[in-house]
Write an enzyme that holds these catalytic residues in place. Sequence first.
Site, PDB file in Angstrom:
ATOM      1  N   ASP A 138       2.516   8.704   3.362  1.00  0.00           N
ATOM      2  CA  ASP A 138       1.193   8.650   3.981  1.00  0.00           C
ATOM      3  C   ASP A 138       0.566  10.027   3.764  1.00  0.00           C
ATOM      4  O   ASP A 138       1.214  10.965   3.294  1.00  0.00           O
ATOM      5  CB  ASP A 138       1.342   8.358   5.487  1.00  0.00           C
ATOM      6  CG  ASP A 138       0.009   8.370   6.236  1.00  0.00           C
ATOM      7  OD1 ASP A 138      -0.939   7.702   5.780  1.00  0.00           O
ATOM      8  OD2 ASP A 138      -0.099   9.066   7.262  1.00  0.00           O
ATOM      9  N   SER A 139      -0.694  10.143   4.169  1.00  0.00           N
ATOM     10  CA  SER A 139      -1.369  11.441   4.063  1.00  0.00           C
ATOM     11  C   SER A 139      -0.894  12.427   5.138  1.00  0.00           C
ATOM     12  O   SER A 139      -1.202  13.607   5.066  1.00  0.00           O
ATOM     13  CB  SER A 139      -2.874  11.235   4.220  1.00  0.00           C
ATOM     14  OG  SER A 139      -3.130  10.707   5.508  1.00  0.00           O
TER      15      SER A 139
ATOM     16  N   TYR B 194      -6.924  11.434   3.552  1.00  0.00           N
ATOM     17  CA  TYR B 194      -7.185  10.741   2.289  1.00  0.00           C
ATOM     18  C   TYR B 194      -8.399   9.812   2.426  1.00  0.00           C
ATOM     19  O   TYR B 194      -9.111   9.560   1.462  1.00  0.00           O
ATOM     20  CB  TYR B 194      -5.993   9.864   1.891  1.00  0.00           C
ATOM     21  CG  TYR B 194      -4.826  10.577   1.252  1.00  0.00           C
ATOM     22  CD1 TYR B 194      -4.685  11.962   1.282  1.00  0.00           C
ATOM     23  CD2 TYR B 194      -3.846   9.828   0.604  1.00  0.00           C
ATOM     24  CE1 TYR B 194      -3.583  12.574   0.694  1.00  0.00           C
ATOM     25  CE2 TYR B 194      -2.743  10.443   0.008  1.00  0.00           C
ATOM     26  CZ  TYR B 194      -2.613  11.807   0.060  1.00  0.00           C
ATOM     27  OH  TYR B 194      -1.524  12.407  -0.527  1.00  0.00           O
ATOM     28  N   GLY B 195      -8.574   9.286   3.626  1.00  0.00           N
ATOM     29  CA  GLY B 195      -9.544   8.196   3.825  1.00  0.00           C
ATOM     30  C   GLY B 195     -10.988   8.578   3.612  1.00  0.00           C
ATOM     31  O   GLY B 195     -11.864   7.714   3.539  1.00  0.00           O
TER      32      GLY B 195
ATOM     33  N   CYS C 144       0.097   3.631   4.196  1.00  0.00           N
ATOM     34  CA  CYS C 144      -1.258   4.144   4.339  1.00  0.00           C
ATOM     35  C   CYS C 144      -2.222   3.086   3.821  1.00  0.00           C
ATOM     36  O   CYS C 144      -2.050   2.589   2.696  1.00  0.00           O
ATOM     37  CB  CYS C 144      -1.392   5.426   3.521  1.00  0.00           C
ATOM     38  SG  CYS C 144      -3.076   6.036   3.338  1.00  0.00           S
ATOM     39  N   ASN C 145      -3.198   2.719   4.633  1.00  0.00           N
ATOM     40  CA  ASN C 145      -4.158   1.684   4.211  1.00  0.00           C
ATOM     41  C   ASN C 145      -5.062   2.171   3.091  1.00  0.00           C
ATOM     42  O   ASN C 145      -5.418   1.416   2.197  1.00  0.00           O
ATOM     43  CB  ASN C 145      -5.019   1.258   5.401  1.00  0.00           C
ATOM     44  CG  ASN C 145      -4.250   0.432   6.420  1.00  0.00           C
ATOM     45  OD1 ASN C 145      -4.342  -0.777   6.445  1.00  0.00           O
ATOM     46  ND2 ASN C 145      -3.467   1.093   7.256  1.00  0.00           N
TER      47      ASN C 145
ATOM     48  N   GLU D  80      -3.850  14.294  13.808  1.00  0.00           N
ATOM     49  CA  GLU D  80      -3.107  15.330  13.082  1.00  0.00           C
ATOM     50  C   GLU D  80      -3.098  16.637  13.874  1.00  0.00           C
ATOM     51  O   GLU D  80      -2.180  17.433  13.772  1.00  0.00           O
ATOM     52  CB  GLU D  80      -3.691  15.551  11.680  1.00  0.00           C
ATOM     53  CG  GLU D  80      -3.456  14.390  10.709  1.00  0.00           C
ATOM     54  CD  GLU D  80      -1.993  14.250  10.245  1.00  0.00           C
ATOM     55  OE1 GLU D  80      -1.277  15.257  10.207  1.00  0.00           O
ATOM     56  OE2 GLU D  80      -1.575  13.110   9.956  1.00  0.00           O
TER      57      GLU D  80
ATOM     58  N   CYS E  97      -5.446   1.423   9.856  1.00  0.00           N
ATOM     59  CA  CYS E  97      -5.052   2.751   9.384  1.00  0.00           C
ATOM     60  C   CYS E  97      -3.734   3.025  10.089  1.00  0.00           C
ATOM     61  O   CYS E  97      -3.610   2.774  11.294  1.00  0.00           O
ATOM     62  CB  CYS E  97      -6.096   3.792   9.781  1.00  0.00           C
ATOM     63  SG  CYS E  97      -5.564   5.505   9.511  1.00  0.00           S
ATOM     64  N   THR E  98      -2.761   3.510   9.335  1.00  0.00           N
ATOM     65  CA  THR E  98      -1.423   3.630   9.931  1.00  0.00           C
ATOM     66  C   THR E  98      -1.347   4.708  11.013  1.00  0.00           C
ATOM     67  O   THR E  98      -0.377   4.765  11.754  1.00  0.00           O
ATOM     68  CB  THR E  98      -0.359   3.896   8.843  1.00  0.00           C
ATOM     69  OG1 THR E  98      -0.776   5.024   8.067  1.00  0.00           O
ATOM     70  CG2 THR E  98      -0.185   2.684   7.961  1.00  0.00           C
ATOM     71  N   HIS E  99      -2.364   5.535  11.109  1.00  0.00           N
ATOM     72  CA  HIS E  99      -2.391   6.493  12.223  1.00  0.00           C
ATOM     73  C   HIS E  99      -2.726   5.805  13.566  1.00  0.00           C
ATOM     74  O   HIS E  99      -2.352   6.308  14.616  1.00  0.00           O
ATOM     75  CB  HIS E  99      -3.455   7.568  11.994  1.00  0.00           C
ATOM     76  CG  HIS E  99      -3.059   8.663  11.048  1.00  0.00           C
ATOM     77  ND1 HIS E  99      -2.956   8.476   9.689  1.00  0.00           N
ATOM     78  CD2 HIS E  99      -2.761   9.973  11.272  1.00  0.00           C
ATOM     79  CE1 HIS E  99      -2.616   9.629   9.111  1.00  0.00           C
ATOM     80  NE2 HIS E  99      -2.494  10.549  10.051  1.00  0.00           N
TER      81      HIS E  99
END
Length: 261
Positions: free
Chosen positions: A13-14, A45-46, A76-77, A155, A187-189
């Site tokens: 993932d980012s 990244y998004g 990561c989407n 983050e 979004c995986t976050h």
Amino acid sequence: VRLSFPDMLGIFDSGIGGLTVVKELLRRQPDADFIYLGDRARAPYGSKTADVIARYAVEDAQFLISQGADVLVVACNSMSAYAMDALKAAFPSIPLFEVIGPGARAAAAVTKGRVGVIGTHATKKSGAYERLINDVRAKTDVQTVSCPLFVPLLEEGVLNPRETKLIIKRYLAPLRTSQIDTLVLGCTHYPLLREWIEPRIGHRVTIVDPSSTIVDEMTERGVIKSGSGRQSYFFTDDNPRTRELAEAWLKRPVNIEKATI
Ligand code: DGL
């Protein structure tokens, strides 16, 4: 010399978002073998364009393969939306898993017709959820809202304050107005914010979490196996909060190593 182990998962993932996939994986198979990479140095990244996201994804995957990964898990989407062709072309013999397909199929299976998706700019722009949900359940109304502030907030470890709740409320407002019946955490976050999202979208809305449905798919395809618990966590940049957050989220000690890509 690096030995390569069969079925070493390379999850990436980012940043910390892919840890939501790791958590689900560990819940089902605590001794699975995997290498995690969070490309914090280049996150988010998004908000980047498709070609940049695809290039970063190939570099991330290359790093994981050099560390012994032989299955790639795109946690990561944004990369799932824009990097799959590049990854397939670069690593044709490596099994690849991504989050959007399983998430879209799960949403199509539970919705009564109105789906809301929250995700990054990239995921929204790709139209991937709209397309894939409608492949399974034609004429589903899919409305996607991008929530670009969520990733930087997470983050930085700003999880719970009032401002975060206000931002969540604001992002969800159009989806409340549309009376969606299903919400995809695209979004995986975002599962990290789930307990604050849930009460603000309303209890009648079913939440679909692609960070978990990807693990269903991996289980069905037989790639989740008991291993010897070789689990490494690499990040491309250090933030003192990363380890704290990872340990709080995964509820276990996490040793973070620095990756150079
Ligand atoms: N976690 C990633 C996703 O699922 C995106 C985070 C970012 O924008 O870097 O889309």
